[in-house]
Write a protein that holds these residues in place. Sequence first.
Motif, PDB file in Angstrom:
ATOM      1  N   GLN A 128       1.434   3.502  -8.037  1.00 38.00           N
ATOM      2  CA  GLN A 128       1.369   2.266  -8.812  1.00 38.00           C
ATOM      3  C   GLN A 128       1.773   1.058  -7.963  1.00 38.00           C
ATOM      4  N   THR A 131      -1.206   0.419  -5.450  1.00 35.21           N
ATOM      5  CA  THR A 131      -2.440  -0.135  -6.039  1.00 35.21           C
ATOM      6  C   THR A 131      -2.212  -1.538  -6.590  1.00 35.21           C
ATOM      7  N   ARG A 179      -8.448   3.052 -10.955  1.00 39.49           N
ATOM      8  CA  ARG A 179      -7.670   2.799 -12.178  1.00 39.49           C
ATOM      9  C   ARG A 179      -8.329   3.449 -13.405  1.00 39.49           C
TER      10      ARG A 179
END
Length: 181
Positions: A128, A131, A179
């Motif tokens: 997380q 990204t 995602r």
Amino acid sequence: MCAAAVALLVVGCTAQPTTSGTSPGAPASRTTAFNATDTAWILLMIPMAERARQLTDLAPSRAADPAVATLAAKTGSTLREDLRRLRAALKLSGVPDTHPHEGHNMPGMVSLGTLDKAAVTKGRPFDQILTDALRAHFTQSRVLCAGEQNEGSAVEATGLAAAIARSAAQHISALETLRSM
């Protein structure tokens, strides 16, 4: 305010227009005249790409999702090539690399705090961090590249900005695909 103006405000007056390879008073060739926007853009993009590359280098030992690790490897490769081309353009401009953004945290730049946090994080939380930071990096890179394309004068810099903007759009698309998985 246009993105180029914002970039220039961030850099200040450290990057002066130069003309490489011509004598004083001679007309500047479009391929060698770097204006303040060109050099400011280059001097900003180098540390942005360096920080993003440092983050991608952490992925092999920290990412949980193999797709994230693969994306980080591809992104790191792209950033290394961008850095090579940015440094070549800076050398061509004749402006020294004074590292005017050393230690700065600016929109889209992977912060030192983010790098520190990522270095001690593994698994999905690392994925997380990576990204999110890459999405912010590539989004801001596109804004800065648009400013360079609109206000820059050296074709080496404006052409590089166009290439980096295209690449950033591809990376954003890959992040969005990741995602949605």
